[in-house]
Design a protein around this motif. Structure first.
Motif, mmCIF file in Angstrom:
data_model
loop_
_atom_site.group_PDB
_atom_site.id
_atom_site.type_symbol
_atom_site.label_atom_id
_atom_site.label_comp_id
_atom_site.label_asym_id
_atom_site.label_seq_id
_atom_site.Cartn_x
_atom_site.Cartn_y
_atom_site.Cartn_z
ATOM 1 N N GLY A 77 2.493 10.604 6.697
ATOM 2 C CA GLY A 77 2.682 10.066 8.053
ATOM 3 C C GLY A 77 4.146 10.150 8.491
ATOM 4 O O GLY A 77 4.447 10.507 9.633
ATOM 5 N N PHE A 78 5.044 9.824 7.562
ATOM 6 C CA PHE A 78 6.482 9.885 7.899
ATOM 7 C C PHE A 78 6.895 11.331 8.212
ATOM 8 O O PHE A 78 7.730 11.573 9.090
ATOM 9 C CB PHE A 78 7.340 9.369 6.734
ATOM 10 C CG PHE A 78 7.098 7.924 6.370
ATOM 11 C CD1 PHE A 78 6.733 6.986 7.331
ATOM 12 C CD2 PHE A 78 7.254 7.489 5.053
ATOM 13 C CE1 PHE A 78 6.514 5.659 6.994
ATOM 14 C CE2 PHE A 78 7.042 6.170 4.704
ATOM 15 C CZ PHE A 78 6.668 5.251 5.671
ATOM 16 N N ILE A 79 6.316 12.269 7.456
ATOM 17 C CA ILE A 79 6.649 13.686 7.705
ATOM 18 C C ILE A 79 6.156 14.068 9.101
ATOM 19 O O ILE A 79 6.898 14.682 9.887
ATOM 20 C CB ILE A 79 6.022 14.605 6.624
ATOM 21 C CG1 ILE A 79 6.605 14.292 5.240
ATOM 22 C CG2 ILE A 79 6.233 16.082 6.971
ATOM 23 C CD1 ILE A 79 5.871 14.930 4.062
ATOM 24 N N ASP A 84 14.044 10.610 9.895
ATOM 25 C CA ASP A 84 15.297 11.213 9.419
ATOM 26 C C ASP A 84 15.397 11.222 7.894
ATOM 27 O O ASP A 84 16.067 12.071 7.313
ATOM 28 C CB ASP A 84 16.497 10.460 10.002
ATOM 29 C CG ASP A 84 16.530 10.586 11.518
ATOM 30 O OD1 ASP A 84 16.627 11.724 12.000
ATOM 31 O OD2 ASP A 84 16.421 9.558 12.204
ATOM 32 N N ALA A 85 14.766 10.234 7.254
ATOM 33 C CA ALA A 85 14.774 10.170 5.781
ATOM 34 C C ALA A 85 13.560 9.370 5.335
ATOM 35 O O ALA A 85 13.047 8.530 6.083
ATOM 36 C CB ALA A 85 16.058 9.519 5.274
ATOM 37 N N ILE A 86 13.127 9.651 4.113
ATOM 38 C CA ILE A 86 11.978 8.934 3.544
ATOM 39 C C ILE A 86 12.430 8.235 2.264
ATOM 40 O O ILE A 86 13.032 8.864 1.387
ATOM 41 C CB ILE A 86 10.821 9.909 3.224
ATOM 42 C CG1 ILE A 86 10.288 10.533 4.513
ATOM 43 C CG2 ILE A 86 9.696 9.186 2.473
ATOM 44 C CD1 ILE A 86 9.257 11.649 4.292
ATOM 45 N N VAL A 87 12.142 6.935 2.199
ATOM 46 C CA VAL A 87 12.449 6.171 0.984
ATOM 47 C C VAL A 87 11.116 5.789 0.341
ATOM 48 O O VAL A 87 10.196 5.340 1.029
ATOM 49 C CB VAL A 87 13.272 4.899 1.313
ATOM 50 C CG1 VAL A 87 13.597 4.129 0.039
ATOM 51 C CG2 VAL A 87 14.553 5.269 2.067
ATOM 52 N N ILE A 88 11.028 5.977 -0.970
ATOM 53 C CA ILE A 88 9.781 5.669 -1.679
ATOM 54 C C ILE A 88 10.081 4.809 -2.907
ATOM 55 O O ILE A 88 10.999 5.111 -3.673
ATOM 56 C CB ILE A 88 9.075 6.965 -2.171
ATOM 57 C CG1 ILE A 88 8.903 7.971 -1.035
ATOM 58 C CG2 ILE A 88 7.719 6.634 -2.798
ATOM 59 C CD1 ILE A 88 8.431 9.352 -1.498
ATOM 60 N N ALA A 89 9.287 3.750 -3.082
ATOM 61 C CA ALA A 89 9.274 3.003 -4.350
ATOM 62 C C ALA A 89 7.984 3.441 -5.047
ATOM 63 O O ALA A 89 6.920 2.868 -4.794
ATOM 64 C CB ALA A 89 9.274 1.508 -4.083
ATOM 65 N N PRO A 90 8.043 4.462 -5.883
ATOM 66 C CA PRO A 90 6.799 5.098 -6.352
ATOM 67 C C PRO A 90 5.952 4.185 -7.246
ATOM 68 O O PRO A 90 6.438 3.677 -8.256
ATOM 69 C CB PRO A 90 7.294 6.298 -7.161
ATOM 70 C CG PRO A 90 8.745 6.447 -6.839
ATOM 71 C CD PRO A 90 9.238 5.093 -6.462
#
Ligand code: AHR
Length: 316
Positions: A77-79, A84-90
């Motif tokens: 969805g962010f893509i 501008d940037a994607i942060v993930i807590a996997p």
């Protein structure tokens, strides 16, 4: 695009070959959070939200509710939204190649926070930076504390966090690496309780039923599961911290208080306040500055010797 923006854009594109054209507008960042499974997690989400607000960054926040498919969908969805940037807590370590490959193709930098991932491609193509905890080192610290303080106790039950998460893997492996060297300890049983208080209580009650007074030590991968287990221990008529030695992780304020009160014997800190360093790195990447690829928290061991003194200044 003004000259300044153009220069910045060229710098960013030099660092990230496929980066999207930065527009003249405030930053929009997508954050794919694991869920809301623990007090630690709530503090982590709040740190991210507060820092975004303080910096005028628009934060698209998605709570994956403990489901990896939701987290992948959030990143997709962010893509699509061209953030501008994607942060993930996997949530888990594996399975990220495809979705991160798509972020890369879209030119969107990815920052991992809290937990790490394992991919066959270990270059900086799939993710630009990691800011989180060294879970293996945390496991080492917990085991070192136990080795020094267990006395004659040696029989352990383990409450494990989310299976497949780097947090659970590191804490488990780190603990075993150190504890096994002594030849003294025996893990009676390991059960997964997903970092959740309700499951911690349920699983500990089952373990007590099965192993009874044989259990001398509880090694629990987070404070929430520990609090649930403490309820089960008390309901079984035992005294937590005395009849069963308890080693935990996170060091949330209530756990530090429980250490001061003698109900938990040790909790290894895992600071969740990643908002400021994460947005620092996001802004550096966007403006084309050099960044450090991996940054770990410095986590401390909290036990009866320092808990009371730490309590008044505890931030989470
Ligand atoms: O990844 C960090 C772990 O995840 C914390 O120890 C736990 O409380 C959280 O849910």
């Amino acid at each position: 695009m003004n000259t300044h923006r153009l220069i910045r854009h060229l710098l960013v594109c030099a660092a990230l070959p496929l980066c999207a054209l930065a527009a003249d507008k405030p930053l929009t960042v997508g954050f794919a959070q694991t869920g809301a499974e623990s007090g630690w997690r709530i503090a982590n989400s709040n740190s991210m939200k507060n820092e975004a607000q303080a910096r005028g960054v628009t934060l698209k926040f998605v709570d994956a509710e403990g489901q990896i498919k939701n987290q992948f969908a959030a990143v997709e969805g962010f893509i699509a939204d061209k953030v501008d940037a994607i942060v993930i807590a996997p949530l888990v370590e594996t399975g990220w190649e495809e979705v991160l490959g798509r972020a890369r193709t879209a030119g969107i930098p990815v920052i991992l926070t809290d937990r790490n991932i394992r991919t066959t491609d270990t270059s900086d193509a799939l993710w630009a930076a990691f800011i989180g905890s060294d879970f293996l080192a945390e496991g080492h610290k917990a085991a070192e504390w136990l080795v020094a303080n267990a006395g004659t106790r040696s029989k352990i039950v383990e409450l494990q966090g989310e299976a497949g998460s780097s947090a659970a893997q590191g804490r488990r492996r780190g603990f075993i690496e150190v504890a096994s060297k002594t030849g003294k300890f025996k893990v009676l049983e390991t059960v997964v309780a997903d970092f959740r208080r309700d499951k911690g209580k349920q699983k500990m009650a089952e373990l007590l039923k099965k192993h009874g007074r044989e259990i001398e030590v509880l090694y629990s991968h987070n404070d929430d599961m520990t609090f649930g287990a403490i309820e089960a221990i008390e309901e079984a008529g035992l005294v937590p911290g005395k009849d069963i030695l308890i080693v935990s992780f996170d060091a949330v304020k209530d756990a530090v208080k429980a250490v001061a009160d003698g109900k938990i014997n040790c909790t290894v800190e895992c600071n969740p306040l990643f908002g400021p360093p994460v947005f620092d790195v996001v802004q550096k990447i966007i403006s084309g500055q050099k960044i450090r690829r991996t940054t770990y928290n410095e986590d401390h061991v909290i036990d009866a010797s320092n808990a009371a003194a730490l309590l008044p200044t505890r931030k989470y």
